[in-house]
Scaffold this active site. Structure first.
Site, PDB file in Angstrom:
ATOM      1  N   SER A  17       4.086 -26.580 -11.656  1.00 57.63           N
ATOM      2  CA  SER A  17       3.951 -25.594 -12.588  1.00 57.63           C
ATOM      3  C   SER A  17       2.254 -25.246 -13.129  1.00 57.63           C
ATOM      4  O   SER A  17       1.518 -26.167 -12.773  1.00 57.63           O
ATOM      5  CB  SER A  17       4.702 -26.172 -13.931  1.00 57.63           C
ATOM      6  OG  SER A  17       5.960 -26.429 -13.648  1.00 57.63           O
TER       7      SER A  17
HETATM    8  N1  SAH Z   1       7.460 -29.733 -13.274  1.00 59.80           N
HETATM    9  C1  SAH Z   1       7.655 -29.568 -11.658  1.00 59.80           C
HETATM   10  C2  SAH Z   1       8.183 -28.574 -11.334  1.00 59.80           C
HETATM   11  C3  SAH Z   1       8.685 -28.234 -10.104  1.00 59.80           C
HETATM   12  S1  SAH Z   1       9.416 -26.838  -9.773  1.00 59.80           S
HETATM   13  C4  SAH Z   1       6.115 -29.851 -11.064  1.00 59.80           C
HETATM   14  O1  SAH Z   1       5.055 -29.289 -12.004  1.00 59.80           O
HETATM   15  O2  SAH Z   1       5.728 -30.009 -10.189  1.00 59.80           O
HETATM   16  C5  SAH Z   1      11.249 -27.024 -10.350  1.00 59.80           C
HETATM   17  C6  SAH Z   1      11.981 -28.180  -9.887  1.00 59.80           C
HETATM   18  O3  SAH Z   1      13.258 -28.257 -10.068  1.00 59.80           O
HETATM   19  C7  SAH Z   1      11.950 -27.997  -8.259  1.00 59.80           C
HETATM   20  O4  SAH Z   1      11.596 -29.092  -7.860  1.00 59.80           O
HETATM   21  C8  SAH Z   1      13.591 -27.809  -7.966  1.00 59.80           C
HETATM   22  O5  SAH Z   1      13.896 -28.539  -6.848  1.00 59.80           O
HETATM   23  C9  SAH Z   1      14.234 -28.504  -9.224  1.00 59.80           C
HETATM   24  N2  SAH Z   1      15.576 -27.924  -9.603  1.00 59.80           N
HETATM   25  C10 SAH Z   1      16.278 -26.746  -9.506  1.00 59.80           C
HETATM   26  N3  SAH Z   1      17.258 -26.791  -9.820  1.00 59.80           N
HETATM   27  C11 SAH Z   1      17.652 -28.098 -10.115  1.00 59.80           C
HETATM   28  C12 SAH Z   1      18.931 -28.773 -10.646  1.00 59.80           C
HETATM   29  N4  SAH Z   1      19.970 -28.060 -11.062  1.00 59.80           N
HETATM   30  N5  SAH Z   1      18.719 -30.231 -10.935  1.00 59.80           N
HETATM   31  C13 SAH Z   1      17.427 -30.893 -10.863  1.00 59.80           C
HETATM   32  N6  SAH Z   1      16.174 -30.007 -10.360  1.00 59.80           N
HETATM   33  C14 SAH Z   1      16.501 -28.751 -10.135  1.00 59.80           C
END
Ligand code: SAH
Length: 234
Positions: free
Chosen positions: A82
Site C-alpha cells: 500500500s
Molecule cells: N498491507 C499490505 C497490502 C497488500 S494488498 C501491504 O502493504 O503489503 C492486499 C492483500 O489482500 C493482498 O495480498 C491480497 O492477496 C489480500 N487479500 C485479498 N482478498 C483477501 C481475502 N479475502 N482474505 C485475505 N486476504 C485477502
C-alpha cells in the site's frame, strides 16, 4: 538471542537493516516529513514507528530504490504494497481514540507484511490473515528477521475474520469487498474500530466504530485497493 514470544518490533533491530542511498534512513525521514506536512501523519507515535520500519525490506528488490516514494509497488501475485500515506491515514484513525487502546488487532490482507510490522510496533498482539499462501510465508520471514514476536499469521479468507480469536480492539483491511462483511463488525468489541476500503468503482475508505446499539460510519476519502477475493488461493 532468545526471542520474547510477545515482543514488539524494536528500534535496535530495525537499525540493522538501514540501507544507503535510496534506501537510507535520510530518504525515509524525508517521506515521513512529507506525510506529516500532508496531514496523513498526525501523531509522533505513528510517525516514529513509520520512521523506524525499513519499508525497503518489504519491497521487491527491483523496486527498492522507490521504497521511500509515496506509491504502491508490486509485491508479486498481482498484489501491491500500500501507499505509505494510506498506511498512515488508516493507522492514525485506528489508534485515535484514547478510550479504545488498541492492544489486540486483526489485519486482513497481510500482503508484504509492511502494515503488519507497523502494527507489531504499536500493539500488543497482531493477528494477520492472507489468502495467498506464498505472500503469507514471505511476510512471515520478514517479520521474523525483524524479531516481531507478537504476530500470528493465518492463510484464510479474511471475509470471515477470525471468530476464534475475537473480540478485537481494532480491525484493518487492505482488501476491498463490495459490501461490509458483517462478520467483521461482530468480531469488534464495543467501542472497537474497523478501517477498510469498500467497493470497486468507485472505492472509498471507511472507518466504522461499533457502539452498543449502532455502527458509526466515517468516510475517510477515495482510495485504490485490490479487491477482497473469495476463498484461499491455490
Ligand atoms: N498491507 C499490505 C497490502 C497488500 S494488498 C501491504 O502493504 O503489503 C492486499 C492483500 O489482500 C493482498 O495480498 C491480497 O492477496 C489480500 N487479500 C485479498 N482478498 C483477501 C481475502 N479475502 N482474505 C485475505 N486476504 C485477502
Amino acid at each position: 538471542m532468545q526471542q520474547n514470544p510477545d515482543q514488539r518490533i524494536q528500534f535496535e533491530i530495525c537499525r540493522q537493516y538501514d540501507g544507503v542511498g535510496m534506501t537510507s534512513p535520510r530518504k525515509r525521514q524525508k517521506l515521513i516529513t512529507q506525510l506529516q506536512a500532508q496531514g496523513a501523519l498526525k501523531t509522533t507515535k505513528v510517525a516514529d514507528v513509520m520512521n523506524m520500519i525499513p519499508r525497503h525490506l518489504f519491497v521487491d528488490p527491483a523496486f527498492s530504490h522507490r521504497s521511500y516514494e509515496d506509491c504502491a509497488l508490486p509485491i508479486g501475485h498481482e498484489q501491491t504494497i500500500s501507499h505509505p500515506s494510506t498506511v498512515a491515514i488508516m493507522t492514525e484513525w485506528l489508534l485515535s481514540d484514547a478510550n479504545n487502546p488498541v492492544r489486540k488487532v486483526l489485519e486482513i490482507g497481510t500482503g508484504s507484511g509492511y502494515q503488519t510490522a507497523i502494527l507489531s510496533a504499536l500493539c500488543d498482539k497482531v493477528y494477520t490473515v492472507e489468502r495467498i499462501p506464498d505472500l503469507s510465508r514471505q511476510a512471515q520471514e520478514k517479520l521474523q528477521q525483524l524479531q516481531a514476536g507478537n504476530v500470528e499469521f493465518f492463510t484464510a479468507d479474511g471475509h470471515w475474520g477470525l471468530p476464534g480469536y475475537a473480540p478485537f480492539d481494532a480491525i484493518i483491511s487492505a482488501a476491498s469487498p463490495e459490501t461490509l462483511p458483517y462478520e467483521l463488525v461482530e468480531q469488534l468489541k464495543i467501542g472497537g474500530r474497523l478501517v477498510m476500503p469498500i467497493g470497486s468503482h468507485p472505492q472509498h475508505l471507511y472507518g466504522f466504530i461499533r457502539h452498543q446499539d449502532r455502527l458509526e460510519q466515517v468516510a475517510l476519502g477515495d482510495v485504490s485497493f485490490v479487491p477482497m477475493r473469495k476463498g484461499v488461493a491455490q
